[in-house]
Design a protein around this motif. Structure first.
Motif, mmCIF file in Angstrom:
data_model
loop_
_atom_site.group_PDB
_atom_site.id
_atom_site.type_symbol
_atom_site.label_atom_id
_atom_site.label_comp_id
_atom_site.label_asym_id
_atom_site.label_seq_id
_atom_site.Cartn_x
_atom_site.Cartn_y
_atom_site.Cartn_z
ATOM 1 N N VAL A 290 0.840 -1.196 0.000
ATOM 2 C CA VAL A 290 0.000 0.000 0.000
ATOM 3 C C VAL A 290 0.878 1.249 0.000
ATOM 4 O O VAL A 290 0.586 2.231 -0.686
ATOM 5 N N TYR A 291 1.975 1.202 0.764
ATOM 6 C CA TYR A 291 2.900 2.336 0.772
ATOM 7 C C TYR A 291 3.491 2.572 -0.614
ATOM 8 O O TYR A 291 3.643 3.713 -1.059
ATOM 9 N N ASN A 292 3.827 1.496 -1.306
ATOM 10 C CA ASN A 292 4.379 1.645 -2.646
ATOM 11 C C ASN A 292 3.360 2.285 -3.582
ATOM 12 O O ASN A 292 3.703 3.134 -4.416
ATOM 13 N N ALA A 293 2.090 1.870 -3.437
ATOM 14 C CA ALA A 293 1.035 2.453 -4.267
ATOM 15 C C ALA A 293 0.842 3.935 -3.953
ATOM 16 O O ALA A 293 0.610 4.748 -4.852
ATOM 17 N N LEU A 294 0.952 4.291 -2.671
ATOM 18 C CA LEU A 294 0.819 5.698 -2.292
ATOM 19 C C LEU A 294 1.962 6.538 -2.849
ATOM 20 O O LEU A 294 1.753 7.647 -3.359
ATOM 21 N N ALA A 295 3.177 6.012 -2.748
ATOM 22 C CA ALA A 295 4.321 6.735 -3.319
ATOM 23 C C ALA A 295 4.144 6.907 -4.821
ATOM 24 O O ALA A 295 4.377 7.990 -5.374
ATOM 25 N N GLY A 296 3.723 5.837 -5.483
ATOM 26 C CA GLY A 296 3.495 5.904 -6.927
ATOM 27 C C GLY A 296 2.394 6.876 -7.292
ATOM 28 O O GLY A 296 2.484 7.602 -8.291
ATOM 29 N N THR A 297 1.350 6.908 -6.479
ATOM 30 C CA THR A 297 0.247 7.840 -6.725
ATOM 31 C C THR A 297 0.727 9.286 -6.605
ATOM 32 O O THR A 297 0.395 10.142 -7.437
ATOM 33 N N ALA A 298 1.516 9.554 -5.580
ATOM 34 C CA ALA A 298 2.033 10.913 -5.400
ATOM 35 C C ALA A 298 2.904 11.329 -6.582
ATOM 36 O O ALA A 298 2.801 12.453 -7.088
ATOM 37 N N VAL A 299 3.765 10.416 -7.046
ATOM 38 C CA VAL A 299 4.601 10.722 -8.209
ATOM 39 C C VAL A 299 3.729 10.926 -9.441
ATOM 40 O O VAL A 299 3.946 11.857 -10.240
ATOM 41 N N GLY A 300 2.726 10.067 -9.607
ATOM 42 C CA GLY A 300 1.837 10.192 -10.765
ATOM 43 C C GLY A 300 1.132 11.532 -10.805
ATOM 44 O O GLY A 300 1.056 12.179 -11.858
ATOM 45 N N ILE A 301 0.616 11.969 -9.652
ATOM 46 C CA ILE A 301 -0.047 13.281 -9.588
ATOM 47 C C ILE A 301 0.937 14.398 -9.911
ATOM 48 O O ILE A 301 0.623 15.330 -10.654
ATOM 49 N N GLU A 302 2.140 14.291 -9.367
ATOM 50 C CA GLU A 302 3.160 15.318 -9.630
ATOM 51 C C GLU A 302 3.469 15.430 -11.122
ATOM 52 O O GLU A 302 3.774 16.507 -11.620
ATOM 53 N N LEU A 303 3.384 14.311 -11.839
ATOM 54 C CA LEU A 303 3.728 14.303 -13.265
ATOM 55 C C LEU A 303 2.502 14.309 -14.170
ATOM 56 O O LEU A 303 2.588 13.992 -15.353
ATOM 57 N N GLY A 304 1.336 14.671 -13.609
ATOM 58 C CA GLY A 304 0.180 14.976 -14.444
ATOM 59 C C GLY A 304 -0.682 13.815 -14.880
ATOM 60 O O GLY A 304 -1.468 13.957 -15.823
ATOM 61 N N LEU A 305 -0.592 12.676 -14.227
ATOM 62 C CA LEU A 305 -1.441 11.551 -14.595
ATOM 63 C C LEU A 305 -2.839 11.718 -14.005
ATOM 64 O O LEU A 305 -3.024 12.333 -12.955
ATOM 65 N N THR A 306 -3.821 11.137 -14.663
ATOM 66 C CA THR A 306 -5.173 11.121 -14.130
ATOM 67 C C THR A 306 -5.303 9.992 -13.113
ATOM 68 O O THR A 306 -4.487 9.061 -13.075
ATOM 69 N N LEU A 307 -6.371 10.040 -12.313
ATOM 70 C CA LEU A 307 -6.601 8.965 -11.346
ATOM 71 C C LEU A 307 -6.844 7.631 -12.041
ATOM 72 O O LEU A 307 -6.421 6.582 -11.549
ATOM 73 N N ASP A 308 -7.513 7.654 -13.174
ATOM 74 C CA ASP A 308 -7.742 6.413 -13.913
ATOM 75 C C ASP A 308 -6.420 5.813 -14.394
ATOM 76 O O ASP A 308 -6.224 4.589 -14.338
ATOM 77 N N GLU A 309 -5.515 6.674 -14.861
ATOM 78 C CA GLU A 309 -4.208 6.182 -15.300
ATOM 79 C C GLU A 309 -3.425 5.596 -14.122
ATOM 80 O O GLU A 309 -2.767 4.547 -14.249
ATOM 81 N N ILE A 310 -3.494 6.271 -12.976
ATOM 82 C CA ILE A 310 -2.783 5.778 -11.793
ATOM 83 C C ILE A 310 -3.354 4.436 -11.346
ATOM 84 O O ILE A 310 -2.607 3.495 -11.066
#
Length: 492
Positions: free
Chosen positions: A319-339
């Motif tokens: 879950v921590y890995n997914a949270l870190a990835g989500t934060a990076v994804g948001i920082e780089l402009g991904l949508t929630l569906d893409e994440i």
């Protein structure tokens, strides 16, 4: 790799070029330390190893069509070469120059536990929008990282680079090459204590990364880690004043909320975005539900909205890995569906929580590396199995003066999980077996100790039962992949 001439390379590494002057404008097609991979127009970097000196392969690589070679001593033939004092340092210097010229975002990842799994998660997410290069295998050291940087091609838009260290100043040298736009620290644990002393030493060494971040960089931290929470308190304001750096903690909301809150001195706000971001811009997870060996379901909350996702690799730590990835994804402009798609597309890596289902057994192949924190996390995963539960654990290296105590603690933890069978293998693991034995009187865990791996392999057919779920984990130097191989071919 993209364009880099011999003149640029010579200047970057501070070397002296010897050869036909007209070649200085020629561009190399790649950089390698492996003579077998030194093809046409490559730059060969001969590294002196403990057994082999790469300089001995220089004639061979030039015959193969390499454009030039580095060398730490003058060469007698007419091959073009660049004379340097240290090929290992020159490799980093050239990679630093190459990285600086690239128009690409770099995500730098470090931490005591979960670097590789976090790297894989982040790459899986970012691949939904970008062309991504990620660190391959264990290429996360002072040789592997520069070679990874040289793999960045014109088509790549993001590089996800893992950085592993075991001593002070190593991260300085690695981050100087990587120059990350986003810094991710997974946690501060008990590893490499032989050199780093204690967790404060680990934190000091890991955070050397920040000195070489690019202007405006984001720093993404695990908000549930006490040592990383302190980083936010001590450094966040100075980051913001210096260059606009954003500090982004992420958190599993089932953990103690006070650590993240204390990071900004704002009670009740467990996962804020610091400095220049909306104070409600938080990344956290709740509704966490174990699906056993099938993975974990959770709801992830972000500044852009919330989503429920299934992480296919088992273990609450994912879950921590997914949270870190989500934060990076948001920082780089991904949508929630893409994440969400990226999280659910994640595939396990061999030796890293890789589940192998044979005709007779379920094997959790986690034998690439080990430390006390990752051992306990893997035991947590094993404990969710519905069949007979077996842990085959080996020595953990580089733990310093407390190594026996830490092995004993892992043994006690394993016994607390009420496993059916615990096999401890190796000199240090005798303490693990002793710790388990002290606790096992309270349950029915059977404990077996084997001094060597061969001793275990000779006994494996008599102690493993059909349909067992088996965790295999130890430090990489124990070579427990041999045990995984043997289990995969075990018949009943």
């Amino acid at each position: 790799m993209e364009h880099m001439s011999l003149q640029e390379i010579t200047t970057a590494c501070g070397g002296t070029y010897y050869g036909e002057p007209s070649l200085l404008t020629r561009e190399v097609s790649g950089v390698t330390i492996d003579s077998r991979k030194a093809g046409k127009d490559f730059l060969f970097v001969p590294i002196k190893g403990t057994r082999v000196d790469g300089h001995s392969f220089i004639p061979q690589v030039m015959e193969q069509g390499a454009l030039c070679t580095l060398s730490e001593h003058p060469l007698s033939d007419s091959s073009p070469y660049i004379l340097v004092s240290s090929c290992a340092q020159a490799l980093k210097d050239i990679a630093e120059h190459y990285r600086r010229a690239l128009g690409i975002k770099v995500v730098g990842i470090s931490g005591s536990v979960g670097k590789t799994s976090t790297k894989e998660m982040i790459a899986s997410i970012l691949e939904q929008k970008y062309s991504v290069l990620k660190t391959a295998g264990n290429f996360n050291n002072e040789i592997g990282l520069p070679l990874t940087v040289f793999q960045i091609q014109k088509e790549h838009e993001v590089a996800v680079l893992e950085m592993g260290i075991s001593d002070f100043q190593e991260m300085n040298r690695l981050a100087k090459v990587a120059q990350p736009d986003i810094c991710v620290l997974t946690n501060i644990g008990q590893c490499h204590l032989e050199n780093l002393g204690d967790r404060d030493g680990v934190r000091k060494a890991k955070t050397e990364m920040f000195a070489h971040r690019r202007p405006g960089a984001s720093i993404i931290l695990n908000g549930d880690d006490d040592k990383l929470s302190e980083i936010a308190t001590v450094h966040a304001a100075s980051f913001s004043k210096q260059d606009g750096t954003t500090v982004v903690p992420y958190s599993d909301s089932t953990h103690d909320e006070t650590s993240a809150a204390s990071a900004v001195g704002k009670s009740g706000d467990t996962t804020p975005i610091f400095f220049g971001k909306d104070p409600h811009n938080a990344f956290y997870a709740d509704e966490i539900q174990s699906l056993g060996l099938k993975g974990t379901s959770c709801k992830i909350h972000t500044p852009a909205g919330d989503f429920t996702v299934i992480i296919s690799i088992p273990g609450a730590h994912m879950v921590y890995n997914a949270l870190a990835g989500t934060a990076v994804g948001i920082e780089l402009g991904l949508t929630l569906d893409e994440i969400k798609t990226g999280i659910e597309a994640l595939q396990p890596v061999a030796g890293r929580n890789h589940m192998i289902e044979t005709e007779h057994l379920t094997i959790l192949d986690d034998c690439y590396n080990a430390n006390p924190v990752s051992m306990k996390a893997s035991l947590d995963v094993l404990s969710t199995a519905l069949t007979r539960k077996v842990a085959i654990l080996g020595d953990m290296f580089e733990l310093g003066t407390k190594e026996l105590l830490l092995h004993r603690e892992v043994g006690t933890y394993a016994a607390e999980k009420k496993l059916d069978l615990l096999c401890c293998i190796g000199t240090l693991s005798k303490a693990m077996a002793d710790g388990a034995s002290e606790f096992s009187a309270q349950n029915d865990t059977k404990i077996c100790y084997f001094e060597t791996k061969n001793d275990f392999l000779n006994a494996v057919s008599s102690i493993i039962k059909e349909h067992d779920t088996i965790l295999v984990k130890a430090s990489h130097g124990m070579a427990f992949e041999e045990i995984v191989h043997a289990l995969c071919h075990l018949t009943f």
